[in-house]
Write an enzyme that holds these catalytic residues in place. Sequence first.
Site, PDB file in Angstrom:
ATOM      1  N   GLY A 207       0.833  -1.200   0.000  1.00 14.91           N
ATOM      2  CA  GLY A 207       0.000   0.000   0.000  1.00 14.91           C
ATOM      3  C   GLY A 207       0.863   1.243   0.000  1.00 14.91           C
ATOM      4  O   GLY A 207       2.031   1.205  -0.401  1.00 14.91           O
ATOM      5  N   GLU A 229       5.586  -3.520   0.860  1.00 12.45           N
ATOM      6  CA  GLU A 229       5.717  -3.125  -0.551  1.00 12.45           C
ATOM      7  C   GLU A 229       4.962  -1.817  -0.702  1.00 12.45           C
ATOM      8  O   GLU A 229       3.730  -1.795  -0.645  1.00 12.45           O
ATOM      9  CB  GLU A 229       5.131  -4.207  -1.473  1.00 12.45           C
ATOM     10  CG  GLU A 229       5.761  -5.585  -1.327  1.00 12.45           C
ATOM     11  CD  GLU A 229       7.190  -5.672  -1.865  1.00 12.45           C
ATOM     12  OE1 GLU A 229       7.628  -4.711  -2.550  1.00 12.45           O
ATOM     13  OE2 GLU A 229       7.865  -6.664  -1.590  1.00 12.45           O
TER      14      GLU A 229
HETATM   15  P1  NAD Z   1      -3.422   2.374   1.171  1.00 11.92           P
HETATM   16  O1  NAD Z   1      -2.105   2.428   1.888  1.00 11.92           O
HETATM   17  O2  NAD Z   1      -4.375   3.491   1.344  1.00 11.92           O
HETATM   18  O3  NAD Z   1      -4.210   1.053   1.602  1.00 11.92           O
HETATM   19  C1  NAD Z   1      -3.596  -0.218   1.525  1.00 11.92           C
HETATM   20  C2  NAD Z   1      -4.254  -1.126   2.556  1.00 11.92           C
HETATM   21  O4  NAD Z   1      -3.851  -0.696   3.865  1.00 11.92           O
HETATM   22  C3  NAD Z   1      -5.778  -1.083   2.556  1.00 11.92           C
HETATM   23  O5  NAD Z   1      -6.260  -2.377   2.820  1.00 11.92           O
HETATM   24  C4  NAD Z   1      -6.094  -0.132   3.697  1.00 11.92           C
HETATM   25  O6  NAD Z   1      -7.377  -0.307   4.215  1.00 11.92           O
HETATM   26  C5  NAD Z   1      -5.001  -0.501   4.689  1.00 11.92           C
HETATM   27  N1  NAD Z   1      -4.625   0.519   5.648  1.00 11.92           N
HETATM   28  C6  NAD Z   1      -4.487   1.845   5.416  1.00 11.92           C
HETATM   29  N2  NAD Z   1      -4.094   2.459   6.547  1.00 11.92           N
HETATM   30  C7  NAD Z   1      -3.953   1.499   7.500  1.00 11.92           C
HETATM   31  C8  NAD Z   1      -3.599   1.514   8.878  1.00 11.92           C
HETATM   32  N3  NAD Z   1      -3.295   2.649   9.502  1.00 11.92           N
HETATM   33  N4  NAD Z   1      -3.565   0.345   9.546  1.00 11.92           N
HETATM   34  C9  NAD Z   1      -3.865  -0.815   8.918  1.00 11.92           C
HETATM   35  N5  NAD Z   1      -4.249  -0.889   7.632  1.00 11.92           N
HETATM   36  C10 NAD Z   1      -4.295   0.262   6.928  1.00 11.92           C
HETATM   37  O7  NAD Z   1      -3.082   2.141  -0.368  1.00 11.92           O
HETATM   38  P2  NAD Z   1      -4.056   2.133  -1.631  1.00 11.92           P
HETATM   39  O8  NAD Z   1      -4.559   3.504  -1.922  1.00 11.92           O
HETATM   40  O9  NAD Z   1      -5.038   1.032  -1.519  1.00 11.92           O
HETATM   41  O10 NAD Z   1      -2.991   1.721  -2.747  1.00 11.92           O
HETATM   42  C11 NAD Z   1      -2.166   2.661  -3.335  1.00 11.92           C
HETATM   43  C12 NAD Z   1      -0.752   2.624  -2.832  1.00 11.92           C
HETATM   44  O11 NAD Z   1      -0.238   1.289  -2.814  1.00 11.92           O
HETATM   45  C13 NAD Z   1       0.171   3.414  -3.744  1.00 11.92           C
HETATM   46  O12 NAD Z   1       1.087   4.147  -2.987  1.00 11.92           O
HETATM   47  C14 NAD Z   1       0.861   2.320  -4.537  1.00 11.92           C
HETATM   48  O13 NAD Z   1       2.103   2.699  -5.097  1.00 11.92           O
HETATM   49  C15 NAD Z   1       1.016   1.250  -3.501  1.00 11.92           C
HETATM   50  N6  NAD Z   1       1.224  -0.060  -4.105  1.00 11.92           N
HETATM   51  C16 NAD Z   1       2.439  -0.658  -3.972  1.00 11.92           C
HETATM   52  C17 NAD Z   1       2.676  -1.871  -4.594  1.00 11.92           C
HETATM   53  C18 NAD Z   1       4.005  -2.581  -4.480  1.00 11.92           C
HETATM   54  O14 NAD Z   1       4.062  -3.770  -4.765  1.00 11.92           O
HETATM   55  N7  NAD Z   1       5.074  -1.913  -4.091  1.00 11.92           N
HETATM   56  C19 NAD Z   1       1.665  -2.462  -5.344  1.00 11.92           C
HETATM   57  C20 NAD Z   1       0.436  -1.821  -5.452  1.00 11.92           C
HETATM   58  C21 NAD Z   1       0.215  -0.617  -4.831  1.00 11.92           C
END
Ligand code: NAD
Length: 476
Positions: A207, A229
């Site tokens: 994320g 990641e």
């Molecule tokens: P996000 O970080 O908002 O959410 C990811 C997950 O984390 C979700 O399930 C969310 O509900 C959970 N989450 C968020 N805050 C949390 C907390 N405080 N405690 C526990 N869980 C929490 O990300 P998104 O908007 O869904 O995805 C976009 C991001 O993910 C972008 O920055 C993208 O580059 C990254 N990403 C990275 C990869 C990789 O392999 N490096 C792949 C895909 C996406």
Amino acid sequence: MTASAAATIARENPARTSEIVGVVVETAPEAVDAIVREADADQRKWAARPLADRLAALARAAAAIEDATPGLATLLARESGKVVGDCRGELGFAVRYLRWVVEHAPSAYADRVLDDDLGRVVEQRKPYGVVAAVTPWNAPVILAMLKIAPALAAGNAIVVKPSPLAPLTISRVVDLFDAPVRVVHGGAETGAALVGHELVRKVAFTGGAAGGRAVAALASERLTPSVLELGGNDPAVFLDDAPFTDDAMDRLVMASFATSGQVCMAAKRLYVPSSRLSGFVGAYRAAADRVLVTGDPLADGVTMGPVISAAAQRAALALRGSGTVHDLGRFDGDPASGYFVRPALVVEPDPGSRLVVAEQFAPVVPVLGYSGEESVLAAANAGELGLGASVWSADEERAFAFARRFEAGFTFVNTHNRTGMSLRAPFGGVKRSGWGREYAQEGLAEYVQTCVIHAPAAFRPGAAVTGGGPSAYPAG
Ligand code: NAD
């Protein structure tokens, strides 16, 4: 006292916001405890089964997902706004990865036995126990599968918390496993209850930076190891000999605009020699005219759908600040039906602007002119993120030499993003783009701990330490 109804998450179609695609029951943070305890009990039974049995169950899941792919791909397109062909591709890649794990787990997870004059050492690959996986919305199936497949193969149980923005397809995929994998639904609070649970022994997060920071802090409070990641701000550097062929430009355009630019390893900053900038812009716009059609993700010929939410739409529009903005490709359908954003190339924005220095995660891409390889390398490596990168050149040797100098977890030569992905290559970032690796042998190794049994020769009946090797009783 009457019991209150369970809260639900209704997922709208970002391409047609009047449509609810499906509803899931939210897992209240306090309900996570019982689910993790069930997973823990199941894990012991699962780990006690022979590896071949566990892998047979995973192979059956792969076949079931493959059979269900047409329906699952449509569902994924409707909940995420990704074009349906890309959704089929994601499901196909997830099945391929699952099968790759089935094939490679026996050697990766086998005991390693060392017998020599000093005695016998047996290295075992043991599961952690319960794994918590927290995943984003943008590739909800493959990003969960990268955790589910090796975790289960190794003998762990796993609890997945998908993003509330794409909870539907991954729930159906998980239902196709006859193995200890469960889903909990919700946002940050549910994720935190899972990650911080005392029986969770390993955390796998994909994320953004804010969620990553929170998850890493929670995990480290309990000394739970994690793999993270995170986001990227990938540069794509064209060297002065790189040809702007139609094929290269078509690939580059889709490397930035697939999933409306909402891909961790999208080409997010383009660098071109200043003397060739106007030629590049012409070639890029022509490529976009050929390959970029924005519209309904289920319609034939559409290559880019909407962004995921109203907030993402607002953020994308705010990125068109400095520089010359070129709208790209064409629109097919009704742009007001959902969260659509016209894709754009921004020529020579302020190098300090948000569009350049941060991950945009939107269909807006900057191109900046440069002079001199050292200066472009410094610009490409600037900042805290180091996920992917690409270098484009007519001379592959030169490209490889340049590629070695990127501060990135992986670099593509003459392509970028999906067209460069390989199951056999480890994937992950450097600097603040995360730690640990997915895919390949490294991805399998994330889900086992090496535990060693020693039988020193000196203590075995009839055995003795011989030869001039290291002492059987090393100091320290
Ligand atoms: P996000 O970080 O908002 O959410 C990811 C997950 O984390 C979700 O399930 C969310 O509900 C959970 N989450 C968020 N805050 C949390 C907390 N405080 N405690 C526990 N869980 C929490 O990300 P998104 O908007 O869904 O995805 C976009 C991001 O993910 C972008 O920055 C993208 O580059 C990254 N990403 C990275 C990869 C990789 O392999 N490096 C792949 C895909 C996406």
